[in-house]
Write a protein that holds these residues in place. Sequence first.
Motif, PDB file in Angstrom:
ATOM      1  N   CYS A   1     -13.396 -50.203 -19.775  1.00  0.00           N
ATOM      2  CA  CYS A   1     -13.907 -48.834 -19.764  1.00  0.00           C
ATOM      3  C   CYS A   1     -14.410 -48.448 -21.153  1.00  0.00           C
ATOM      4  O   CYS A   1     -15.483 -47.854 -21.295  1.00  0.00           O
ATOM      5  CB  CYS A   1     -12.819 -47.876 -19.299  1.00  0.00           C
ATOM      6  SG  CYS A   1     -13.334 -46.150 -19.235  1.00  0.00           S
TER       7      CYS A   1
ATOM      8  N   LYS B   1     -17.656 -50.180 -21.852  1.00  0.00           N
ATOM      9  CA  LYS B   1     -18.751 -49.542 -21.120  1.00  0.00           C
ATOM     10  C   LYS B   1     -19.382 -48.416 -21.928  1.00  0.00           C
ATOM     11  O   LYS B   1     -20.600 -48.212 -21.896  1.00  0.00           O
ATOM     12  CB  LYS B   1     -18.224 -49.010 -19.782  1.00  0.00           C
ATOM     13  CG  LYS B   1     -19.207 -48.171 -18.985  1.00  0.00           C
ATOM     14  CD  LYS B   1     -18.554 -47.630 -17.717  1.00  0.00           C
ATOM     15  CE  LYS B   1     -19.462 -46.665 -16.980  1.00  0.00           C
ATOM     16  NZ  LYS B   1     -18.801 -46.121 -15.758  1.00  0.00           N
ATOM     17  N   TYR B   2     -18.553 -47.680 -22.676  1.00  0.00           N
ATOM     18  CA  TYR B   2     -19.057 -46.560 -23.468  1.00  0.00           C
ATOM     19  C   TYR B   2     -19.281 -46.938 -24.940  1.00  0.00           C
ATOM     20  O   TYR B   2     -19.438 -46.070 -25.783  1.00  0.00           O
ATOM     21  CB  TYR B   2     -18.079 -45.385 -23.375  1.00  0.00           C
ATOM     22  CG  TYR B   2     -18.082 -44.718 -22.020  1.00  0.00           C
ATOM     23  CD1 TYR B   2     -19.017 -43.726 -21.707  1.00  0.00           C
ATOM     24  CD2 TYR B   2     -17.167 -45.085 -21.034  1.00  0.00           C
ATOM     25  CE1 TYR B   2     -19.020 -43.119 -20.463  1.00  0.00           C
ATOM     26  CE2 TYR B   2     -17.170 -44.479 -19.783  1.00  0.00           C
ATOM     27  CZ  TYR B   2     -18.105 -43.497 -19.504  1.00  0.00           C
ATOM     28  OH  TYR B   2     -18.108 -42.894 -18.250  1.00  0.00           O
ATOM     29  N   ASP B   3     -19.294 -48.238 -25.210  1.00  0.00           N
ATOM     30  CA  ASP B   3     -19.578 -48.762 -26.553  1.00  0.00           C
ATOM     31  C   ASP B   3     -18.589 -48.210 -27.577  1.00  0.00           C
ATOM     32  O   ASP B   3     -18.960 -47.841 -28.700  1.00  0.00           O
ATOM     33  CB  ASP B   3     -21.015 -48.424 -26.969  1.00  0.00           C
ATOM     34  CG  ASP B   3     -21.491 -49.280 -28.152  1.00  0.00           C
ATOM     35  OD1 ASP B   3     -20.990 -50.406 -28.292  1.00  0.00           O
ATOM     36  OD2 ASP B   3     -22.347 -48.812 -28.925  1.00  0.00           O
ATOM     37  N   ILE B   4     -17.316 -48.153 -27.202  1.00  0.00           N
ATOM     38  CA  ILE B   4     -16.255 -47.698 -28.101  1.00  0.00           C
ATOM     39  C   ILE B   4     -15.507 -48.921 -28.607  1.00  0.00           C
ATOM     40  O   ILE B   4     -14.917 -49.676 -27.831  1.00  0.00           O
ATOM     41  CB  ILE B   4     -15.297 -46.738 -27.381  1.00  0.00           C
ATOM     42  CG1 ILE B   4     -16.052 -45.475 -26.942  1.00  0.00           C
ATOM     43  CG2 ILE B   4     -14.119 -46.371 -28.283  1.00  0.00           C
ATOM     44  CD1 ILE B   4     -15.233 -44.547 -26.079  1.00  0.00           C
TER      45      ILE B   4
ATOM     46  N   VAL C   1     -13.156 -39.996 -28.844  1.00  0.00           N
ATOM     47  CA  VAL C   1     -13.393 -40.268 -27.429  1.00  0.00           C
ATOM     48  C   VAL C   1     -13.599 -38.945 -26.707  1.00  0.00           C
ATOM     49  O   VAL C   1     -12.758 -38.042 -26.794  1.00  0.00           O
ATOM     50  CB  VAL C   1     -12.202 -41.028 -26.820  1.00  0.00           C
ATOM     51  CG1 VAL C   1     -12.419 -41.272 -25.334  1.00  0.00           C
ATOM     52  CG2 VAL C   1     -11.975 -42.332 -27.562  1.00  0.00           C
ATOM     53  N   ASP C   2     -14.722 -38.809 -26.001  1.00  0.00           N
ATOM     54  CA  ASP C   2     -15.030 -37.525 -25.373  1.00  0.00           C
ATOM     55  C   ASP C   2     -14.384 -37.412 -23.990  1.00  0.00           C
ATOM     56  O   ASP C   2     -13.768 -38.350 -23.478  1.00  0.00           O
ATOM     57  CB  ASP C   2     -16.537 -37.274 -25.298  1.00  0.00           C
ATOM     58  CG  ASP C   2     -17.279 -38.319 -24.478  1.00  0.00           C
ATOM     59  OD1 ASP C   2     -16.674 -38.924 -23.565  1.00  0.00           O
ATOM     60  OD2 ASP C   2     -18.480 -38.527 -24.732  1.00  0.00           O
TER      61      ASP C   2
ATOM     62  N   GLU D   1     -15.541 -37.230 -20.981  1.00  0.00           N
ATOM     63  CA  GLU D   1     -16.045 -38.096 -19.905  1.00  0.00           C
ATOM     64  C   GLU D   1     -15.275 -39.410 -19.871  1.00  0.00           C
ATOM     65  O   GLU D   1     -14.878 -39.894 -18.797  1.00  0.00           O
ATOM     66  CB  GLU D   1     -17.539 -38.365 -20.108  1.00  0.00           C
ATOM     67  CG  GLU D   1     -18.149 -39.258 -19.035  1.00  0.00           C
ATOM     68  CD  GLU D   1     -19.616 -39.566 -19.291  1.00  0.00           C
ATOM     69  OE1 GLU D   1     -20.255 -40.195 -18.421  1.00  0.00           O
ATOM     70  OE2 GLU D   1     -20.126 -39.185 -20.374  1.00  0.00           O
ATOM     71  N   VAL D   2     -15.047 -39.991 -21.032  1.00  0.00           N
ATOM     72  CA  VAL D   2     -14.311 -41.250 -21.105  1.00  0.00           C
ATOM     73  C   VAL D   2     -12.848 -41.030 -20.713  1.00  0.00           C
ATOM     74  O   VAL D   2     -12.263 -41.827 -19.965  1.00  0.00           O
ATOM     75  CB  VAL D   2     -14.395 -41.844 -22.527  1.00  0.00           C
ATOM     76  CG1 VAL D   2     -13.654 -43.177 -22.590  1.00  0.00           C
ATOM     77  CG2 VAL D   2     -15.845 -42.017 -22.947  1.00  0.00           C
TER      78      VAL D   2
ATOM     79  N   GLU E   1     -12.482 -40.816 -16.982  1.00  0.00           N
ATOM     80  CA  GLU E   1     -12.615 -42.108 -16.312  1.00  0.00           C
ATOM     81  C   GLU E   1     -11.362 -42.958 -16.515  1.00  0.00           C
ATOM     82  O   GLU E   1     -10.912 -43.646 -15.581  1.00  0.00           O
ATOM     83  CB  GLU E   1     -13.851 -42.849 -16.830  1.00  0.00           C
ATOM     84  CG  GLU E   1     -14.130 -44.127 -16.070  1.00  0.00           C
ATOM     85  CD  GLU E   1     -15.551 -44.644 -16.239  1.00  0.00           C
ATOM     86  OE1 GLU E   1     -15.755 -45.856 -16.072  1.00  0.00           O
ATOM     87  OE2 GLU E   1     -16.448 -43.823 -16.530  1.00  0.00           O
TER      88      GLU E   1
END
Length: 220
Positions: free
Chosen positions: A166, A169-172, A198-199, A201-202, A205
């Motif tokens: 996950c 997916k968000y390039d974290i 981390v916002d 949305e993440v 999820e």
Amino acid sequence: MKFKSVFDIIGPVMIGPSSSHTAGAARIGRVARDLFGRQPDWAKVHLYGSFAETYKGHSTDVAIIGGLLDYDTFDERIKTSFEEAQKAGMTYEFIPETGHVDHPNTARIVIGDEKSEMSMMGISIGGGKIEITELNGFPLRLSGNHPAILVVHEDRSGCIANVANCLYKYDINIGHMEVSRKEKGHMALMVIEVDQNVDKEVMDELKKLPNITQVTRIAD
């Protein structure tokens, strides 16, 4: 201990008198509030070692309460945090302990409200820097100096991979990660320090992933 810059030695911009007993204490309190996710109604602060011996003279007590009120190390309101806590309706108690601990500047903060309570142990390692060493009975190592995600989950195969995928997916990018559990097959904890905040949305999820019980973040 290695220092990366002169600020690691002289400490952060802060309300004094001590970087370890005041600034570090404020950061311990503030991380506890971040992990709890809201303003607690009450706090019991167990102090060990030199914290227990000098907490009044070094303003460790007002600093921890200031942190629980979400004040940064340089916030002038730390000086009047007792009065501010009273205005906010937060009660508190300081309990000097005599038991042995691994570090002389140690505090266990137990906070709660009508919904839940949380226990956290933190140490002030000097220069305003801290480490969180325990959360609700889980051993961990968290610096509080970087954005982080704490994931409580069932001890099942695939949980760590799902969380890592996950974030990918968000390039974290993950800078540091630890996993601990109290007992095989029961509850476990992931502590993940990342390179950016981390916002929502993440977070949303992550909370929907299988076998995930709770997800908490600490912002930079």
